[in-house]
Design an enzyme around this catalytic site. Structure first.
Site, mmCIF file in Angstrom:
data_model
loop_
_atom_site.group_PDB
_atom_site.id
_atom_site.type_symbol
_atom_site.label_atom_id
_atom_site.label_comp_id
_atom_site.label_asym_id
_atom_site.label_seq_id
_atom_site.Cartn_x
_atom_site.Cartn_y
_atom_site.Cartn_z
ATOM 1 N N HIS A 158 0.816 -1.219 0.000
ATOM 2 C CA HIS A 158 0.000 0.000 0.000
ATOM 3 C C HIS A 158 0.853 1.273 0.000
ATOM 4 C CE1 HIS A 158 -3.576 -2.344 0.398
ATOM 5 N NE2 HIS A 158 -3.293 -2.780 1.616
ATOM 6 N N ASP A 193 -2.759 -10.640 -2.316
ATOM 7 C CA ASP A 193 -3.322 -10.175 -1.052
ATOM 8 C C ASP A 193 -4.817 -9.897 -1.222
ATOM 9 O OD1 ASP A 193 -2.044 -8.686 1.646
ATOM 10 O OD2 ASP A 193 -3.939 -7.814 1.002
ATOM 11 N N HIS A 195 -6.351 -7.373 -0.262
ATOM 12 C CA HIS A 195 -6.491 -5.958 -0.604
ATOM 13 C C HIS A 195 -5.674 -5.642 -1.858
ATOM 14 C CE1 HIS A 195 -6.959 -6.082 3.892
ATOM 15 N NE2 HIS A 195 -8.039 -5.402 3.560
ATOM 16 N N ASP A 282 -4.141 -12.989 3.768
ATOM 17 C CA ASP A 282 -5.405 -12.499 4.328
ATOM 18 C C ASP A 282 -6.609 -12.782 3.445
ATOM 19 O OD1 ASP A 282 -4.344 -10.728 2.513
ATOM 20 O OD2 ASP A 282 -4.425 -8.974 3.819
#
Length: 340
Positions: A158, A193, A195, A282
């Site tokens: 990120h 991931d 996200h 995740d």
């Protein structure tokens, strides 16, 4: 499989995290390291300390303005009367082209995208050694190593060139890919991931020398919200060098694996000769973020599918938060890759 990790990565111990207006304990805890190390060792990884290569490989993708901010902001923050123990922004510019302030508060708002990336006294040191671990992994697979795992914590995907966010400060996968490129490789980044890897996308969005591909929960109602949509294909020279494959919330093993085949087809079409996998665990059905529903056997299948690309592969750790299955999910992924 060789693995890289430096114990100084434990020093980042964030306390705060704001979600939906509520202050909660930060889920990106040092305990993640213990569980990930156990998972890597169960997969037969040999844990190695990284050599120090300095700032140059990090500054190849991050601006010097941002790196200076990360190194100095906590000490400056502590000089503010009544400041909290962690740097957490409370104001942001409307756009990146707005003025750059001199104040610590203003610069925090400029360089921190959200409240999920608090900076404490040892955050820079931990992030720096996380990046050094990623560089060591890249050097390994650029040499004689066919694969490696890097326990990069804090994570990185990120983080933009000049912006922290979502638990991330330095973009470890991006740093590794740029390192591989500088060593004559043609790298692609595959992000699995839950996200979207928005920082990675932003870092390479106008470039045609690093392909970025991300499989993630649909950001229409899921972090990071503003990036990760299917229509984002790159810009300028980078048009066609970014592929987003958003999935419906709750997607399980079979649909994830089918989407992974699409991702690997694009990576093959790029002529990739070194693959960086931004390995988020995740996406698991029991992860606290509850975005997708991949099972532990599903992660073994993901590892095997990636092995099927027959590329030198660097696994760079991203998300995967505290749950009973975290260690097993890493073991399954790496074992699935190695067995295939």
């Amino acid at each position: 499989m060789k693995a890289f990790f430096d114990t100084r990565q434990r020093k980042h111990d964030p306390q705060h995290f704001m979600a939906n207006g509520a202050i909660k304990p930060n889920p990106e805890q040092p305990e993640r390291i213990n569980r990930l190390l156990a998972g890597a060792e169960a997969a037969g990884c040999v844990i190695t300390d990284p050599d120090e290569t300095g700032l140059a490989p990090i500054a190849a993708v991050h601006t010097p303005e941002y790196l200076a901010f990360l190194q100095t902001i906590h000490a400056r923050w502590q000089r503010i009367d009544g400041a909290g123990p962690e740097v957490i922004p409370n104001i942001h510019p409307a756009r990146r082209s707005d003025g750059y302030p001199k104040s610590a508060v203003g610069q925090a708002g400029y360089h921190q995208a959200d409240t999920a990336c608090p900076i404490a006294a040892h955050t820079w040191e931990a992030a720096y050694w996380s990046a050094q671990s990623a560089i060591a992994g890249a050097d390994h697979i650029a040499g004689d190593g066919k694969s490696a795992y890097v326990l990069t914590r804090p994570p990185g995907h990120h983080a933009f060139a000049d912006l922290a966010g979502g638990f991330c400060f330095l973009n470890n996968a991006g740093i590794a890919a740029e390192r591989l490129r500088s060593l004559g490789r043609r790298p692609a980044i595959l992000d699995v991931d839950v996200h979207h890897g928005n920082g990675t996308q932003g870092m390479f969005y106008a470039r045609d020398d690093v392909l970025t591909v991300s499989i993630h929960a649909d950001p229409a109602r899921f972090y990071p919200f503003f990036w990760g949509h299917a229509q984002e294909r790159g810009e300028g020279r980078g048009l066609g060098y970014n592929l987003n494959l958003p999935l419906a919330r709750g997607t399980g093993d079979d649909d994830f694996l089918a989407t992974l085949e699409t991702a690997l087809t694009r990576i093959h079409a790029y002529g990739c000769d070194a693959l960086v996998v931004a390995l988020g665990l995740d996406a698991h059905i029991d992860d606290p973020f509850q975005g997708l529903a991949v099972t532990t056997p599903g992660f073994a299948r993901i590892g095997a599918a990636i092995a099927g690309a027959k590329l030198p592969t660097l696994f760079v750790q991203e998300g995967g938060y505290l749950s009973d299955a975290l260690s097993e999910n890493l073991t399954a992924t790496l074992t699935g890759f190695q067995d295939a």
